[in-house]
Write a protein that holds these residues in place. Structure first.
Motif, PDB file in Angstrom:
ATOM      1  N   MET A   1      -8.100   6.589   3.791  1.00  0.00           N
ATOM      2  CA  MET A   1      -8.332   5.598   4.832  1.00  0.00           C
ATOM      3  C   MET A   1      -9.366   6.073   5.840  1.00  0.00           C
ATOM      4  O   MET A   1     -10.167   5.306   6.343  1.00  0.00           O
ATOM      5  N   ASN A  44     -13.956  -2.292   0.424  1.00  0.00           N
ATOM      6  CA  ASN A  44     -12.578  -2.499   0.838  1.00  0.00           C
ATOM      7  C   ASN A  44     -12.120  -3.886   0.396  1.00  0.00           C
ATOM      8  O   ASN A  44     -12.657  -4.892   0.859  1.00  0.00           O
ATOM      9  N   SER A  46      -8.699  -4.672   0.480  1.00  0.00           N
ATOM     10  CA  SER A  46      -7.628  -4.903   1.451  1.00  0.00           C
ATOM     11  C   SER A  46      -7.387  -3.592   2.170  1.00  0.00           C
ATOM     12  O   SER A  46      -8.146  -2.626   1.994  1.00  0.00           O
ATOM     13  N   SER A  47      -6.332  -3.522   2.970  1.00  0.00           N
ATOM     14  CA  SER A  47      -6.032  -2.273   3.673  1.00  0.00           C
ATOM     15  C   SER A  47      -5.561  -1.179   2.734  1.00  0.00           C
ATOM     16  O   SER A  47      -5.528  -0.005   3.101  1.00  0.00           O
ATOM     17  N   THR A  48      -5.220  -1.547   1.498  1.00  0.00           N
ATOM     18  CA  THR A  48      -4.711  -0.550   0.549  1.00  0.00           C
ATOM     19  C   THR A  48      -5.493  -0.476  -0.752  1.00  0.00           C
ATOM     20  O   THR A  48      -5.253   0.433  -1.552  1.00  0.00           O
ATOM     21  N   LYS A  49      -6.407  -1.411  -1.005  1.00  0.00           N
ATOM     22  CA  LYS A  49      -7.135  -1.443  -2.277  1.00  0.00           C
ATOM     23  C   LYS A  49      -8.609  -1.169  -2.051  1.00  0.00           C
ATOM     24  O   LYS A  49      -9.227  -1.778  -1.167  1.00  0.00           O
ATOM     25  N   ALA A 126      -5.657   2.210  -5.341  1.00  0.00           N
ATOM     26  CA  ALA A 126      -4.884   1.703  -4.209  1.00  0.00           C
ATOM     27  C   ALA A 126      -4.278   2.895  -3.494  1.00  0.00           C
ATOM     28  O   ALA A 126      -3.844   3.853  -4.136  1.00  0.00           O
ATOM     29  N   SER A 127      -4.246   2.839  -2.155  1.00  0.00           N
ATOM     30  CA  SER A 127      -3.738   3.973  -1.392  1.00  0.00           C
ATOM     31  C   SER A 127      -2.223   4.064  -1.437  1.00  0.00           C
ATOM     32  O   SER A 127      -1.647   5.110  -1.182  1.00  0.00           O
ATOM     33  N   ASP A 128      -1.539   2.949  -1.744  1.00  0.00           N
ATOM     34  CA  ASP A 128      -0.105   3.006  -2.005  1.00  0.00           C
ATOM     35  C   ASP A 128       0.087   3.036  -3.511  1.00  0.00           C
ATOM     36  O   ASP A 128      -0.863   3.249  -4.265  1.00  0.00           O
ATOM     37  N   SER A 129       1.298   2.854  -3.987  1.00  0.00           N
ATOM     38  CA  SER A 129       1.501   2.817  -5.434  1.00  0.00           C
ATOM     39  C   SER A 129       0.716   1.650  -6.002  1.00  0.00           C
ATOM     40  O   SER A 129       0.615   0.586  -5.379  1.00  0.00           O
ATOM     41  N   ASP A 130       0.139   1.844  -7.183  1.00  0.00           N
ATOM     42  CA  ASP A 130      -0.708   0.811  -7.765  1.00  0.00           C
ATOM     43  C   ASP A 130       0.064  -0.492  -7.918  1.00  0.00           C
ATOM     44  O   ASP A 130       1.115  -0.533  -8.556  1.00  0.00           O
TER      45      ASP A 130
END
Length: 473
Positions: A1, A44, A46-49, A126-130
């Motif tokens: 991030m 970017n 989204s905030s996670t992708k 993705a910064s969280d789990s895919d």
């Protein structure tokens, strides 16, 4: 991030110029000096992708040339494969050690964006789990990626003519994305789409696949006749093989057996030949198995073709892109994992929601120009399927356009490169003679002429108006 936040700040300070931090200054292994700039970085979603892009500017007049988005299919296959093994300027050999020039690269036509989508494919993450991907989420994510690209990365290209292109499962990706792009004011110069060997209708694909196998000599007459008599009331042309495949009947088993014929041939190009290579599974087998998985055809041997020769040099691509010096040159974070052509995880959990994209085509017809083209010896997303799909749209053939008008490539004997049918509402259907699923790889010269003439709205038989130099291998 942190990296993405810093990138956004840099762009704001610089007044939205081309992102210098994404400029590729020294691509390892090059045996030629590129005559164009190219960039590799992240957009970017989204905030996670975060989707990886590789942007190759045009050889000439990049500031005014069209912008072309390229998407590979799968679902779950990387568009960087399209760059390195098909239509991009960089091809790899020597076990991932040498990069040589593709003289038929599409950035002779325009500025080309290769976007790895969805998250989990290639260098995208993705910064969280895919998250689970679906037809709807991919369309929305690709749309958001384009918004970011033209707003924060290359806003100077926002008003250039814009085209969306791709192949295979992009027959689903592209119409769904194009509907979003055409409906919004953010893309004022969106002109058209070009889709190669697209999967537009799963029922039509399987309903045409059975007779296609037979008339290419892959199926013995007794098996074909047995299916015709037992399952189709003797009418093989109007038989609903797709529904029968999903039934718990004797016919399902018979049709599955029929579709397993020709196991030692390349289903993506029935007439391809090359030396054997027992390397890793390539994009070719991945796509075919993914389409079988989507159709939930249990009992069908998805391993058919797993021992095919790797003519696409997929080992070279994977080895090259996982070199530390290459990843560094492409600005790939250390936290991003091993690059592969196609993601098994994305494909395994992908949610297929569209069996057919007729609705999307009808939304687009008359608003933008559409080219749908097919190599004629592909059995995975076959020519007959797309012919029937286009016919089902209910369009009229343009006055003066014969149903089987040849188009020509002048530097080949015979000169016939394929056949063209022009329909009303700005849709062209073009075949590429002797090509399989991957047209820019199988017929690179014809593919370059095809895309140039489509974008410039010229007769497909006209030679490209510039010289391309021979590659130094």
């Amino acid at each position: 991030m942190y990296r993405c936040a810093l990138l956004t700040l840099t762009l704001i300070v610089s007044g939205f110029a081309a992102p210098t931090e994404d400029l590729v200054n020294d691509l390892p292994g090059l045996n030629f000096q590129p005559a164009f700039e190219h960039y590799s970085g992240y957009v970017n979603v989204s905030s996670t992708k975060f989707f990886h892009y590789w942007f190759t500017k045009a050889y000439s007049n990049p500031d005014t040339s069209p912008v072309i988005l390229w998407l590979n299919g799968g679902p779950g296959c990387s568009s960087v494969v399209g760059l390195i093994e098909e239509l991009g300027p960089f091809h790899v050999k020597d076990n991932g050690q040498t990069v040589y020039e593709n003289p038929y690269s599409w950035n002779h036509v325009g500025n080309v964006i290769f976007l790895e989508s969805p998250a989990g494919v290639g260098f995208s993450y993705a910064s969280d789990s895919d998250p689970l991907a679906s037809d709807e989420t991919v369309a929305e994510d690709n749309y958001q990626a384009l918004l970011y690209f033209f707003k924060y990365k290359f806003p100077e290209y926002r008003d250039n003519d814009f085209y969306i292109t791709g192949e295979s499962y992009s027959g689903i990706y592209i119409p769904m994305l194009a509907v979003k792009v055409a409906a919004k004011p953010n893309f004022p110069a969106f002109k058209g789409v070009a889709i190669g060997n697209g999967i537009y209708s799963f029922p039509l694909n399987y309903n045409t696949m059975v007779p296609l196998f037979y008339y290419h000599g892959l199926v013995r007459n007794s098996l074909y006749s047995d299916v015709a008599t037992t399952c189709c009331n003797g009418n093989t042309y109007n038989c609903d093989y797709y529904t029968l495949l999903h039934s718990e009947t004797e016919c399902s088993d018979k049709i599955k057996l029929l579709l397993q014929q020709g196991a030692d041939l390349d289903p993506y190009n029935l007439y391809s030949t090359c030396y054997l290579d027992n390397g890793a599974t390539s994009q070719r087998n991945f796509i075919r198995n993914a389409l079988f998985r989507k159709s939930n055809l249990k009992g069908l041997d998805n391993s058919i073709g797993s021992g095919l020769p790797l003519c696409a040099q997929s080992n070279n691509t994977e080895i090259y892109l996982n070199r530390a010096d290459v990843r560094n040159a492409l600005h790939i974070p250390d936290s991003v994992g091993h690059w592969t052509e196609c993601s098994n995880d994305v494909a395994l959990y992908y949610q297929y929601t569209h069996n057919d994209v007729s609705k999307e085509f009808h939304t687009l017809l008359g608003n933008i120009r559409i080219l749908t083209y097919n190599g004629d010896v592909d059995t995975v997303c076959n020519l007959a399927m797309n012919m029937e799909f286009v016919a089902s749209l209910g369009l009229s053939i343009k006055d003066g356009s014969e149903n089987s008008a040849e188009w020509y490539y002048n530097y080949e004997t015979p000169r016939v490169a394929g056949f063209v049918t022009k329909y009303t509402q700005n849709l062209d259907f073009v075949t590429v003679r002797g090509s399989g699923h991957f047209v820019p790889q199988d017929k690179p010269r014809e593919a370059l002429q095809l895309i140039y003439n489509f974008i410039h709205n010229r007769d497909y038989s006209l030679p490209i108006p510039f010289q391309v130099r021979r590659a130094v291998l």
